[in-house]
Design an enzyme around this catalytic site. Structure first.
Site, PDB file in Angstrom:
ATOM      1  N   VAL A  15       0.667  -1.517   0.153  1.00  0.00           N
ATOM      2  CA  VAL A  15      -0.165   0.116   0.259  1.00  0.00           C
ATOM      3  C   VAL A  15       1.079   1.731  -0.090  1.00  0.00           C
ATOM      4  CG1 VAL A  15      -1.660   1.110   1.045  1.00  0.00           C
ATOM      5  CG2 VAL A  15      -1.797  -1.265   1.227  1.00  0.00           C
ATOM      6  N   ILE A 134     -13.567   0.551  -1.641  1.00  0.00           N
ATOM      7  CA  ILE A 134     -14.718   0.547  -1.458  1.00  0.00           C
ATOM      8  C   ILE A 134     -15.010   2.186  -0.267  1.00  0.00           C
ATOM      9  CG2 ILE A 134     -16.680  -0.680  -1.409  1.00  0.00           C
ATOM     10  CD1 ILE A 134     -15.703  -3.263  -1.682  1.00  0.00           C
ATOM     11  N   LYS A 203     -12.370  -6.588  10.567  1.00  0.00           N
ATOM     12  CA  LYS A 203     -13.323  -5.028  10.091  1.00  0.00           C
ATOM     13  C   LYS A 203     -14.650  -5.180  10.445  1.00  0.00           C
ATOM     14  CE  LYS A 203     -10.860  -5.938   5.861  1.00  0.00           C
ATOM     15  NZ  LYS A 203     -10.615  -7.188   4.712  1.00  0.00           N
TER      16      LYS A 203
HETATM   17  N1  LIG Z   1      -2.416  -4.872   1.141  1.00  0.00           N
HETATM   18  C1  LIG Z   1      -3.570  -4.466   0.930  1.00  0.00           C
HETATM   19  O1  LIG Z   1      -4.201  -5.102  -0.824  1.00  0.00           O
HETATM   20  C2  LIG Z   1      -4.199  -4.013   2.423  1.00  0.00           C
HETATM   21  C3  LIG Z   1      -5.644  -3.469   1.751  1.00  0.00           C
HETATM   22  C4  LIG Z   1      -6.228  -3.080   2.423  1.00  0.00           C
HETATM   23  C5  LIG Z   1      -4.833  -1.976   4.039  1.00  0.00           C
HETATM   24  N2  LIG Z   1      -4.218  -3.029   4.206  1.00  0.00           N
HETATM   25  C6  LIG Z   1      -3.697  -2.312   5.647  1.00  0.00           C
HETATM   26  O2  LIG Z   1      -2.822  -1.730   4.989  1.00  0.00           O
HETATM   27  C7  LIG Z   1      -1.171  -1.513   6.237  1.00  0.00           C
HETATM   28  C8  LIG Z   1       0.250  -2.017   5.163  1.00  0.00           C
HETATM   29  O3  LIG Z   1      -0.141  -3.402   4.236  1.00  0.00           O
HETATM   30  P1  LIG Z   1       0.883  -3.166   3.506  1.00  0.00           P
HETATM   31  O4  LIG Z   1      -0.330  -4.531   2.721  1.00  0.00           O
HETATM   32  O5  LIG Z   1       1.046  -2.486   2.572  1.00  0.00           O
HETATM   33  O6  LIG Z   1       1.780  -4.134   4.234  1.00  0.00           O
HETATM   34  P2  LIG Z   1       3.208  -4.421   3.529  1.00  0.00           P
HETATM   35  O7  LIG Z   1       3.639  -4.657   2.096  1.00  0.00           O
HETATM   36  O8  LIG Z   1       3.872  -5.687   4.475  1.00  0.00           O
HETATM   37  O9  LIG Z   1       4.591  -3.317   3.955  1.00  0.00           O
HETATM   38  C9  LIG Z   1       4.455  -3.082   4.889  1.00  0.00           C
HETATM   39  C10 LIG Z   1       5.684  -1.503   5.382  1.00  0.00           C
HETATM   40  O10 LIG Z   1       5.592  -1.311   6.794  1.00  0.00           O
HETATM   41  C11 LIG Z   1       7.532  -1.097   7.133  1.00  0.00           C
HETATM   42  N3  LIG Z   1       7.278  -1.281   7.937  1.00  0.00           N
HETATM   43  C12 LIG Z   1       7.569  -2.272   8.402  1.00  0.00           C
HETATM   44  N4  LIG Z   1       7.733  -2.282   9.862  1.00  0.00           N
HETATM   45  C13 LIG Z   1       7.828  -0.997  10.396  1.00  0.00           C
HETATM   46  C14 LIG Z   1       9.065  -0.671  11.191  1.00  0.00           C
HETATM   47  N5  LIG Z   1       8.858  -1.146  12.840  1.00  0.00           N
HETATM   48  N6  LIG Z   1       9.195   0.447  11.285  1.00  0.00           N
HETATM   49  C15 LIG Z   1       8.887   1.007   9.889  1.00  0.00           C
HETATM   50  N7  LIG Z   1       8.131   0.636   8.751  1.00  0.00           N
HETATM   51  C16 LIG Z   1       8.357  -1.076   9.045  1.00  0.00           C
HETATM   52  C17 LIG Z   1       8.046  -2.120   6.356  1.00  0.00           C
HETATM   53  O11 LIG Z   1       9.405  -2.357   5.872  1.00  0.00           O
HETATM   54  P3  LIG Z   1      10.445  -2.985   4.621  1.00  0.00           P
HETATM   55  O12 LIG Z   1       9.775  -2.741   2.462  1.00  0.00           O
HETATM   56  O13 LIG Z   1      11.541  -2.163   4.686  1.00  0.00           O
HETATM   57  O14 LIG Z   1      10.313  -4.339   4.958  1.00  0.00           O
HETATM   58  C18 LIG Z   1       6.840  -2.448   4.830  1.00  0.00           C
HETATM   59  O15 LIG Z   1       7.017  -1.512   4.155  1.00  0.00           O
HETATM   60  C19 LIG Z   1      -2.038  -3.027   6.758  1.00  0.00           C
HETATM   61  O16 LIG Z   1      -2.735  -2.199   8.099  1.00  0.00           O
HETATM   62  C20 LIG Z   1      -2.904  -3.761   6.567  1.00  0.00           C
HETATM   63  O17 LIG Z   1      -3.882  -4.303   7.124  1.00  0.00           O
HETATM   64  C21 LIG Z   1      -3.578  -3.743   3.406  1.00  0.00           C
END
Ligand SMILES: NC(=O)c1ccc[n+]([C@@H]2O[C@H](COP(=O)([O-])OP(=O)(O)OC[C@H]3O[C@@H](n4cnc5c(N)ncnc54)[C@H](OP(=O)(O)O)[C@@H]3O)[C@@H](O)[C@H]2O)c1
Length: 429
Positions: A15, A134, A203
Protein backbone atom coordinates in the site's frame (compact mmCIF):
# COMPACT_ATOMS: atom_id res chain seq x y z
CA UNK A 1 -2.23 28.38 -2.14
CA UNK A 2 -1.52 27.73 1.51
CA UNK A 3 1.91 26.54 2.62
CA UNK A 4 2.68 22.87 1.87
CA UNK A 5 1.06 20.18 4.00
CA UNK A 6 3.86 17.80 4.94
CA UNK A 7 3.10 14.09 4.93
CA UNK A 8 5.14 11.43 6.77
CA UNK A 9 4.59 7.95 5.35
CA UNK A 10 5.10 4.98 7.68
CA UNK A 11 5.60 1.87 5.54
CA UNK A 12 6.39 1.53 1.86
CA UNK A 13 5.12 -1.95 1.06
CA UNK A 14 2.10 -3.01 -1.04
CA UNK A 15 0.00 0.00 0.00
CA UNK A 16 2.67 2.52 1.06
CA UNK A 17 4.55 2.36 -2.26
CA UNK A 18 1.34 3.19 -4.13
CA UNK A 19 0.51 6.04 -1.76
CA UNK A 20 4.01 7.48 -2.38
CA UNK A 21 3.62 7.02 -6.15
CA UNK A 22 0.22 8.73 -6.28
CA UNK A 23 1.36 11.59 -4.04
CA UNK A 24 4.19 12.25 -6.50
CA UNK A 25 2.40 11.54 -9.81
CA UNK A 26 -0.75 13.48 -8.97
CA UNK A 27 0.93 16.30 -7.06
CA UNK A 28 -0.58 19.11 -9.16
CA UNK A 29 -4.16 17.82 -9.02
CA UNK A 30 -3.89 17.08 -5.31
CA UNK A 31 -2.53 20.56 -4.59
CA UNK A 32 -5.42 22.12 -6.51
CA UNK A 33 -7.97 20.01 -4.64
CA UNK A 34 -6.48 20.66 -1.21
CA UNK A 35 -5.50 24.29 -1.77
CA UNK A 36 -1.90 23.51 -0.77
CA UNK A 37 0.82 21.20 -2.07
CA UNK A 38 1.01 17.78 -0.36
CA UNK A 39 4.70 17.24 0.25
CA UNK A 40 6.23 13.88 1.16
CA UNK A 41 8.38 14.68 4.21
CA UNK A 42 9.84 11.21 4.73
CA UNK A 43 9.15 7.49 4.39
CA UNK A 44 9.85 5.13 7.29
CA UNK A 45 10.68 1.52 6.46
CA UNK A 46 12.22 -1.47 8.20
CA UNK A 47 14.97 -2.23 5.69
CA UNK A 48 16.61 0.57 3.71
CA UNK A 49 18.04 -1.85 1.14
CA UNK A 50 14.72 -3.38 0.04
CA UNK A 51 13.67 -2.75 -3.57
CA UNK A 52 10.58 -0.51 -3.69
CA UNK A 53 7.70 -0.43 -6.23
CA UNK A 54 8.07 3.34 -6.47
CA UNK A 55 10.83 5.73 -7.37
CA UNK A 56 11.78 7.68 -4.29
CA UNK A 57 14.44 10.23 -3.45
CA UNK A 58 16.70 8.05 -1.22
CA UNK A 59 17.03 11.01 1.16
CA UNK A 60 13.35 10.53 2.11
CA UNK A 61 13.87 7.01 3.46
CA UNK A 62 14.53 6.41 7.14
CA UNK A 63 14.41 3.55 9.61
CA UNK A 64 13.77 5.96 12.48
CA UNK A 65 9.98 6.15 12.29
CA UNK A 66 9.66 7.76 15.72
CA UNK A 67 11.90 10.67 14.79
CA UNK A 68 9.92 11.14 11.56
CA UNK A 69 6.46 11.25 13.17
CA UNK A 70 7.54 13.74 15.83
CA UNK A 71 9.33 16.11 13.43
CA UNK A 72 7.89 19.59 13.99
CA UNK A 73 7.39 20.24 10.26
CA UNK A 74 5.25 17.11 9.72
CA UNK A 75 1.50 17.77 9.57
CA UNK A 76 0.01 14.42 8.54
CA UNK A 77 1.17 10.90 9.45
CA UNK A 78 0.07 8.04 7.21
CA UNK A 79 0.44 4.65 8.89
CA UNK A 80 0.58 1.72 6.46
CA UNK A 81 2.88 -0.56 8.45
CA UNK A 82 0.13 -2.79 9.84
CA UNK A 83 -0.01 -4.86 13.06
CA UNK A 84 -0.30 -3.57 16.62
CA UNK A 85 3.21 -2.41 17.52
CA UNK A 86 5.10 -0.31 16.58
CA UNK A 87 2.11 1.15 14.67
CA UNK A 88 0.16 2.06 17.83
CA UNK A 89 3.14 3.66 19.60
CA UNK A 90 4.01 5.68 16.50
CA UNK A 91 0.44 6.90 16.01
CA UNK A 92 0.17 7.89 19.68
CA UNK A 93 3.50 9.74 19.50
CA UNK A 94 2.29 11.60 16.41
CA UNK A 95 -1.06 12.39 18.02
CA UNK A 96 0.69 13.82 21.07
CA UNK A 97 2.32 16.33 18.69
CA UNK A 98 -1.06 17.24 17.15
CA UNK A 99 -0.53 15.54 13.81
CA UNK A 100 -3.47 14.35 11.70
CA UNK A 101 -3.49 10.58 11.21
CA UNK A 102 -4.48 8.42 8.28
CA UNK A 103 -4.28 4.66 8.82
CA UNK A 104 -5.22 1.50 6.91
CA UNK A 105 -4.66 -0.66 9.99
CA UNK A 106 -7.81 -2.73 10.65
CA UNK A 107 -6.09 -4.94 13.22
CA UNK A 108 -5.09 -2.00 15.40
CA UNK A 109 -8.38 -0.11 15.05
CA UNK A 110 -10.39 -3.22 15.89
CA UNK A 111 -8.22 -4.14 18.86
CA UNK A 112 -7.57 -0.77 20.42
CA UNK A 113 -9.44 1.94 18.53
CA UNK A 114 -10.59 3.40 21.86
CA UNK A 115 -7.04 4.35 22.89
CA UNK A 116 -6.38 6.00 19.55
CA UNK A 117 -9.65 7.93 19.54
CA UNK A 118 -9.07 9.08 23.13
CA UNK A 119 -5.56 10.36 22.37
CA UNK A 120 -6.54 12.02 19.11
CA UNK A 121 -6.12 15.80 18.97
CA UNK A 122 -6.62 16.33 15.25
CA UNK A 123 -8.06 13.86 12.71
CA UNK A 124 -8.01 10.07 12.66
CA UNK A 125 -9.22 8.77 9.27
CA UNK A 126 -9.17 5.10 8.28
CA UNK A 127 -11.23 4.56 5.13
CA UNK A 128 -8.74 1.99 3.79
CA UNK A 129 -9.00 -0.22 6.88
CA UNK A 130 -12.28 -1.78 5.72
CA UNK A 131 -12.82 -3.09 2.18
CA UNK A 132 -9.86 -1.33 0.53
CA UNK A 133 -10.99 1.04 -2.20
CA UNK A 134 -14.69 0.89 -1.36
CA UNK A 135 -16.00 4.05 0.30
CA UNK A 136 -17.69 2.69 3.39
CA UNK A 137 -16.42 4.40 6.54
CA UNK A 138 -17.27 7.89 5.30
CA UNK A 139 -20.73 6.92 3.98
CA UNK A 140 -21.54 5.26 7.33
CA UNK A 141 -19.96 7.99 9.47
CA UNK A 142 -21.14 11.00 7.47
CA UNK A 143 -23.68 10.30 4.71
CA UNK A 144 -25.81 8.06 6.94
CA UNK A 145 -25.31 10.13 10.11
CA UNK A 146 -28.98 11.15 9.92
CA UNK A 147 -30.34 7.65 9.47
CA UNK A 148 -30.76 4.58 11.65
CA UNK A 149 -28.80 1.61 10.39
CA UNK A 150 -30.41 -1.77 11.07
CA UNK A 151 -27.97 -4.16 9.49
CA UNK A 152 -24.64 -4.29 7.70
CA UNK A 153 -24.04 -7.49 5.75
CA UNK A 154 -20.85 -7.80 3.80
CA UNK A 155 -18.24 -9.78 1.96
CA UNK A 156 -15.16 -8.02 3.33
CA UNK A 157 -12.39 -10.53 2.62
CA UNK A 158 -11.31 -11.04 -0.98
CA UNK A 159 -9.22 -14.16 -0.36
CA UNK A 160 -12.07 -16.19 1.11
CA UNK A 161 -14.50 -14.91 -1.50
CA UNK A 162 -12.11 -16.04 -4.22
CA UNK A 163 -11.80 -19.52 -2.66
CA UNK A 164 -15.56 -19.97 -2.14
CA UNK A 165 -16.29 -18.64 -5.63
CA UNK A 166 -13.88 -21.20 -7.14
CA UNK A 167 -15.45 -23.99 -5.09
CA UNK A 168 -18.87 -22.90 -6.34
CA UNK A 169 -17.96 -22.47 -10.00
CA UNK A 170 -15.67 -25.50 -10.44
CA UNK A 171 -16.68 -27.94 -7.68
CA UNK A 172 -13.10 -27.78 -6.30
CA UNK A 173 -12.31 -28.78 -2.73
CA UNK A 174 -11.34 -26.13 -0.18
CA UNK A 175 -7.68 -27.25 -0.28
CA UNK A 176 -7.46 -27.10 -4.09
CA UNK A 177 -9.17 -23.70 -4.24
CA UNK A 178 -6.83 -22.36 -1.54
CA UNK A 179 -3.79 -23.61 -3.46
CA UNK A 180 -5.02 -21.89 -6.61
CA UNK A 181 -5.64 -18.64 -4.69
CA UNK A 182 -2.08 -18.82 -3.31
CA UNK A 183 -0.54 -19.47 -6.73
CA UNK A 184 -2.37 -16.44 -8.15
CA UNK A 185 -1.38 -14.16 -5.25
CA UNK A 186 -4.92 -13.87 -3.82
CA UNK A 187 -3.91 -15.73 -0.65
CA UNK A 188 -0.76 -15.36 1.41
CA UNK A 189 1.68 -18.20 2.15
CA UNK A 190 0.23 -18.19 5.68
CA UNK A 191 -3.47 -17.68 4.94
CA UNK A 192 -4.67 -18.02 8.57
CA UNK A 193 -5.83 -14.43 9.04
CA UNK A 194 -8.06 -14.71 5.98
CA UNK A 195 -9.38 -18.28 6.03
CA UNK A 196 -10.00 -18.35 9.78
CA UNK A 197 -11.96 -15.09 9.55
CA UNK A 198 -9.67 -12.88 11.70
CA UNK A 199 -9.33 -10.23 8.99
CA UNK A 200 -13.09 -10.10 8.38
CA UNK A 201 -13.76 -10.02 12.15
CA UNK A 202 -11.57 -6.93 12.58
CA UNK A 203 -13.47 -5.21 9.78
CA UNK A 204 -16.83 -6.29 11.25
CA UNK A 205 -15.86 -4.74 14.59
CA UNK A 206 -14.98 -1.43 12.93
CA UNK A 207 -18.17 -1.38 10.84
CA UNK A 208 -20.41 -2.30 13.77
CA UNK A 209 -18.91 0.39 15.99
CA UNK A 210 -19.55 3.08 13.40
CA UNK A 211 -22.95 1.83 12.21
CA UNK A 212 -24.37 1.51 15.72
CA UNK A 213 -22.50 4.34 17.50
CA UNK A 214 -21.07 1.93 20.03
CA UNK A 215 -17.69 0.57 20.98
CA UNK A 216 -17.01 -2.84 19.43
CA UNK A 217 -13.68 -4.65 19.43
CA UNK A 218 -12.45 -7.71 17.54
CA UNK A 219 -12.88 -9.76 20.74
CA UNK A 220 -16.64 -9.06 20.65
CA UNK A 221 -17.03 -10.66 17.23
CA UNK A 222 -18.20 -14.27 16.90
CA UNK A 223 -15.82 -15.71 14.32
CA UNK A 224 -15.81 -18.87 12.21
CA UNK A 225 -13.61 -19.36 9.14
CA UNK A 226 -14.18 -21.30 5.93
CA UNK A 227 -11.82 -24.25 6.46
CA UNK A 228 -14.72 -26.60 7.27
CA UNK A 229 -16.71 -25.72 4.15
CA UNK A 230 -16.70 -28.83 1.97
CA UNK A 231 -17.33 -29.37 -1.73
CA UNK A 232 -20.49 -31.24 -0.75
CA UNK A 233 -21.75 -28.23 1.30
CA UNK A 234 -21.23 -26.08 -1.78
CA UNK A 235 -23.00 -28.61 -4.02
CA UNK A 236 -25.88 -28.95 -1.58
CA UNK A 237 -26.25 -25.16 -1.43
CA UNK A 238 -26.20 -24.99 -5.22
CA UNK A 239 -28.90 -27.65 -5.53
CA UNK A 240 -31.16 -25.52 -3.34
CA UNK A 241 -30.50 -22.24 -5.15
CA UNK A 242 -28.00 -20.90 -2.62
CA UNK A 243 -24.33 -19.92 -2.67
CA UNK A 244 -21.94 -20.03 0.30
CA UNK A 245 -20.16 -16.78 1.22
CA UNK A 246 -18.07 -15.73 4.21
CA UNK A 247 -20.21 -12.94 5.63
CA UNK A 248 -19.56 -10.22 8.17
CA UNK A 249 -22.91 -9.44 9.76
CA UNK A 250 -23.56 -6.57 12.14
CA UNK A 251 -27.21 -6.27 13.14
CA UNK A 252 -29.45 -4.78 15.77
CA UNK A 253 -31.39 -7.34 17.79
CA UNK A 254 -35.15 -7.50 17.13
CA UNK A 255 -35.81 -5.26 20.17
CA UNK A 256 -33.04 -2.85 19.11
CA UNK A 257 -31.34 -2.97 22.52
CA UNK A 258 -28.25 -4.97 21.61
CA UNK A 259 -26.23 -5.77 18.54
CA UNK A 260 -24.89 -8.97 17.09
CA UNK A 261 -21.53 -8.98 15.33
CA UNK A 262 -20.43 -12.16 13.62
CA UNK A 263 -18.32 -13.57 10.84
CA UNK A 264 -19.06 -17.03 9.47
CA UNK A 265 -19.77 -18.86 6.25
CA UNK A 266 -23.44 -18.69 5.34
CA UNK A 267 -25.74 -19.70 2.53
CA UNK A 268 -27.42 -16.85 0.73
CA UNK A 269 -30.02 -17.15 -2.02
CA UNK A 270 -28.55 -16.77 -5.51
CA UNK A 271 -31.05 -13.94 -6.01
CA UNK A 272 -29.42 -11.87 -3.23
CA UNK A 273 -27.21 -9.01 -4.52
CA UNK A 274 -24.24 -10.36 -2.54
CA UNK A 275 -24.48 -13.71 -4.35
CA UNK A 276 -23.22 -12.05 -7.53
CA UNK A 277 -20.00 -10.84 -5.90
CA UNK A 278 -17.40 -13.03 -7.60
CA UNK A 279 -13.68 -13.69 -7.35
CA UNK A 280 -11.77 -11.45 -4.91
CA UNK A 281 -14.28 -8.58 -4.96
CA UNK A 282 -15.84 -7.18 -1.80
CA UNK A 283 -19.32 -5.79 -1.29
CA UNK A 284 -21.21 -4.46 1.68
CA UNK A 285 -24.97 -4.29 1.91
CA UNK A 286 -26.34 -1.70 4.35
CA UNK A 287 -29.97 -1.64 5.47
CA UNK A 288 -31.04 1.67 6.98
CA UNK A 289 -34.44 2.85 8.14
CA UNK A 290 -34.92 5.74 5.72
CA UNK A 291 -32.33 5.08 3.03
CA UNK A 292 -33.48 1.48 2.58
CA UNK A 293 -31.00 -0.92 1.06
CA UNK A 294 -27.64 0.30 -0.19
CA UNK A 295 -24.84 -1.72 -1.69
CA UNK A 296 -21.16 -0.77 -1.89
CA UNK A 297 -19.06 -2.86 -4.27
CA UNK A 298 -15.46 -2.90 -5.50
CA UNK A 299 -11.87 -3.94 -4.96
CA UNK A 300 -11.35 -4.73 -1.29
CA UNK A 301 -7.56 -4.91 -1.42
CA UNK A 302 -4.49 -4.35 -3.58
CA UNK A 303 -1.87 -1.63 -3.57
CA UNK A 304 -3.43 0.97 -5.88
CA UNK A 305 -7.09 0.45 -4.85
CA UNK A 306 -6.21 0.71 -1.16
CA UNK A 307 -3.97 3.71 -1.85
CA UNK A 308 -6.95 5.43 -3.47
CA UNK A 309 -8.80 5.29 -0.15
CA UNK A 310 -5.68 6.44 1.74
CA UNK A 311 -5.23 9.39 -0.64
CA UNK A 312 -8.88 10.38 -0.17
CA UNK A 313 -8.25 10.51 3.56
CA UNK A 314 -5.02 12.48 3.15
CA UNK A 315 -6.89 15.08 1.06
CA UNK A 316 -9.66 15.26 3.68
CA UNK A 317 -7.37 15.74 6.68
CA UNK A 318 -5.19 18.23 4.77
CA UNK A 319 -8.28 20.30 3.89
CA UNK A 320 -9.34 20.20 7.53
CA UNK A 321 -5.91 21.40 8.71
CA UNK A 322 -5.98 24.29 6.28
CA UNK A 323 -9.51 25.23 7.36
CA UNK A 324 -8.45 24.96 11.02
CA UNK A 325 -11.10 22.35 11.68
CA UNK A 326 -11.38 18.60 12.10
CA UNK A 327 -13.65 15.87 10.81
CA UNK A 328 -16.13 13.88 12.86
CA UNK A 329 -14.68 12.20 15.92
CA UNK A 330 -15.64 8.81 17.33
CA UNK A 331 -19.38 8.45 18.02
CA UNK A 332 -20.15 5.87 20.73
CA UNK A 333 -23.05 7.60 22.47
CA UNK A 334 -25.49 4.69 21.95
CA UNK A 335 -23.27 2.31 24.00
CA UNK A 336 -25.12 -0.77 22.74
CA UNK A 337 -23.67 -4.01 24.02
CA UNK A 338 -22.88 -6.98 21.82
CA UNK A 339 -25.11 -9.95 22.62
CA UNK A 340 -23.79 -13.51 22.87
CA UNK A 341 -23.95 -15.61 19.71
CA UNK A 342 -26.57 -17.87 21.32
CA UNK A 343 -29.07 -14.99 21.11
CA UNK A 344 -28.55 -14.49 17.39
CA UNK A 345 -31.63 -15.41 15.43
CA UNK A 346 -31.34 -16.75 11.90
CA UNK A 347 -32.19 -19.72 9.67
CA UNK A 348 -30.14 -22.92 9.38
CA UNK A 349 -29.35 -25.55 6.80
CA UNK A 350 -28.70 -28.91 8.49
CA UNK A 351 -27.49 -31.95 6.62
CA UNK A 352 -27.75 -35.37 8.32
CA UNK A 353 -26.58 -38.85 7.37
CA UNK A 354 -29.33 -41.11 8.67
CA UNK A 355 -30.43 -44.73 8.53
CA UNK A 356 -32.90 -45.24 5.67
CA UNK A 357 -35.82 -46.76 7.56
CA UNK A 358 -39.40 -45.83 8.46
CA UNK A 359 -39.92 -43.25 11.21
CA UNK A 360 -36.55 -41.52 10.80
CA UNK A 361 -38.02 -38.29 9.53
CA UNK A 362 -40.56 -38.18 12.37
CA UNK A 363 -37.83 -38.76 15.00
CA UNK A 364 -35.62 -36.04 13.54
CA UNK A 365 -38.54 -33.61 13.25
CA UNK A 366 -39.45 -34.29 16.88
CA UNK A 367 -35.94 -33.30 18.00
CA UNK A 368 -36.25 -29.95 16.18
CA UNK A 369 -39.68 -29.35 17.65
CA UNK A 370 -38.49 -30.24 21.19
CA UNK A 371 -36.09 -27.27 20.98
CA UNK A 372 -38.64 -24.95 19.37
CA UNK A 373 -36.92 -24.91 16.01
CA UNK A 374 -39.45 -25.06 13.22
CA UNK A 375 -38.59 -26.70 9.91
CA UNK A 376 -39.24 -24.91 6.64
CA UNK A 377 -38.16 -27.53 4.07
CA UNK A 378 -36.92 -31.12 4.10
CA UNK A 379 -35.23 -33.03 1.31
CA UNK A 380 -34.33 -36.71 1.52
CA UNK A 381 -32.06 -38.70 -0.73
CA UNK A 382 -31.70 -42.47 -0.32
CA UNK A 383 -28.30 -44.13 -0.71
CA UNK A 384 -28.72 -47.89 -0.06
CA UNK A 385 -28.98 -48.44 3.71
CA UNK A 386 -28.25 -44.76 4.34
CA UNK A 387 -30.09 -41.62 3.47
CA UNK A 388 -29.24 -37.96 3.55
CA UNK A 389 -31.73 -35.60 5.14
CA UNK A 390 -31.34 -31.92 4.37
CA UNK A 391 -33.45 -29.58 6.48
CA UNK A 392 -33.80 -25.80 6.34
CA UNK A 393 -35.31 -24.16 9.40
CA UNK A 394 -37.35 -21.05 9.99
CA UNK A 395 -35.73 -18.36 12.15
CA UNK A 396 -34.44 -19.74 15.45
CA UNK A 397 -31.86 -18.74 18.04
CA UNK A 398 -28.32 -20.06 17.74
CA UNK A 399 -28.66 -21.54 21.22
CA UNK A 400 -31.81 -23.48 20.25
CA UNK A 401 -30.18 -24.75 17.09
CA UNK A 402 -27.06 -25.86 19.01
CA UNK A 403 -29.21 -27.81 21.48
CA UNK A 404 -31.08 -29.41 18.57
CA UNK A 405 -27.82 -30.48 16.94
CA UNK A 406 -26.54 -31.93 20.23
CA UNK A 407 -29.77 -33.90 20.54
CA UNK A 408 -29.54 -35.12 16.93
CA UNK A 409 -26.01 -36.39 17.53
CA UNK A 410 -27.32 -38.62 20.31
CA UNK A 411 -29.99 -40.30 18.18
CA UNK A 412 -29.11 -43.84 17.03
CA UNK A 413 -30.70 -43.27 13.65
CA UNK A 414 -28.46 -40.24 12.96
CA UNK A 415 -25.11 -41.56 11.71
CA UNK A 416 -23.56 -38.11 11.40
CA UNK A 417 -24.44 -34.44 11.40
CA UNK A 418 -22.71 -33.79 8.09
CA UNK A 419 -22.98 -30.00 8.18
CA UNK A 420 -24.74 -27.12 9.85
CA UNK A 421 -24.73 -23.78 8.10
CA UNK A 422 -26.58 -20.54 8.70
CA UNK A 423 -28.83 -19.17 5.98
CA UNK A 424 -28.88 -15.40 5.48
CA UNK A 425 -30.64 -13.04 3.09
CA UNK A 426 -34.39 -12.79 3.46
CA UNK A 427 -35.44 -13.69 -0.07
CA UNK A 428 -36.41 -17.37 -0.12
CA UNK A 429 -34.88 -19.28 -3.03
N1 LIG B 1 -2.30 -4.95 1.04
C1 LIG B 1 -3.60 -4.63 0.93
O1 LIG B 1 -4.24 -4.92 -0.08
C2 LIG B 1 -4.29 -3.90 2.05
C3 LIG B 1 -5.64 -3.56 1.91
C4 LIG B 1 -6.28 -2.84 2.93
C5 LIG B 1 -5.57 -2.50 4.06
N2 LIG B 1 -4.26 -2.88 4.18
C6 LIG B 1 -3.56 -2.51 5.40
O2 LIG B 1 -2.49 -1.64 5.07
C7 LIG B 1 -1.41 -1.84 5.97
C8 LIG B 1 -0.13 -2.14 5.18
O3 LIG B 1 -0.33 -3.32 4.41
P1 LIG B 1 0.69 -3.73 3.26
O4 LIG B 1 0.04 -4.85 2.53
O5 LIG B 1 1.13 -2.53 2.50
O6 LIG B 1 1.90 -4.31 4.13
P2 LIG B 1 3.40 -4.62 3.65
O7 LIG B 1 3.46 -4.77 2.17
O8 LIG B 1 3.89 -5.73 4.50
O9 LIG B 1 4.21 -3.28 4.02
C9 LIG B 1 4.52 -2.94 5.33
C10 LIG B 1 5.54 -1.84 5.31
O10 LIG B 1 5.80 -1.42 6.64
C11 LIG B 1 7.20 -1.34 6.83
N3 LIG B 1 7.52 -1.62 8.22
C12 LIG B 1 7.32 -2.75 8.92
N4 LIG B 1 7.74 -2.62 10.19
C13 LIG B 1 8.25 -1.38 10.29
C14 LIG B 1 8.83 -0.63 11.33
N5 LIG B 1 9.01 -1.18 12.53
N6 LIG B 1 9.21 0.64 11.09
C15 LIG B 1 9.04 1.19 9.86
N7 LIG B 1 8.48 0.53 8.83
C16 LIG B 1 8.09 -0.73 9.05
C17 LIG B 1 7.81 -2.37 5.92
O11 LIG B 1 9.15 -2.01 5.67
P3 LIG B 1 10.10 -2.89 4.69
O12 LIG B 1 9.50 -2.70 3.32
O13 LIG B 1 11.42 -2.30 4.81
O14 LIG B 1 9.98 -4.30 5.18
C18 LIG B 1 6.89 -2.24 4.69
O15 LIG B 1 7.35 -1.24 3.85
C19 LIG B 1 -1.86 -2.96 6.92
O16 LIG B 1 -2.42 -2.39 8.07
C20 LIG B 1 -2.93 -3.68 6.13
O17 LIG B 1 -3.87 -4.35 6.95
C21 LIG B 1 -3.60 -3.56 3.20
Amino acid sequence: MSKPVKVALLGCGVVGSQVARLLQEQADDLAARVGAPLELAGVAVRKMSRKRDVELDPALLTTDAHALVTRPDVDVVVEVIGGIEPARGLILAAMAEGKSIVSANKALLAEDGATLHAANKADLYFEAAVAGAIPLIRPLRESLAGDRVHRVLGIVNGTTNYILDKMDSTGASFTDALEEAQSLGYAEADPTADIEGFDAAAKAAILAGIAFHSRVTAADVHREGITEVSASDVASAKAMGYVIKLLAICARSDDGRTIGVRVHPAMIPRTHPLAGVREAYNAVFVEAESAGRLMFYGAGAGGAPTASAVLGDIVAVARNRIAGTRGPSESVYASLSVHPMGETVTRYHVSLDVADKPGVLATVAEMFSRHDVSIQTVRQEGRGDDAQLVLVTHRASDAALSSTVEGLRELDIVRAVASVMRVEGDEAP
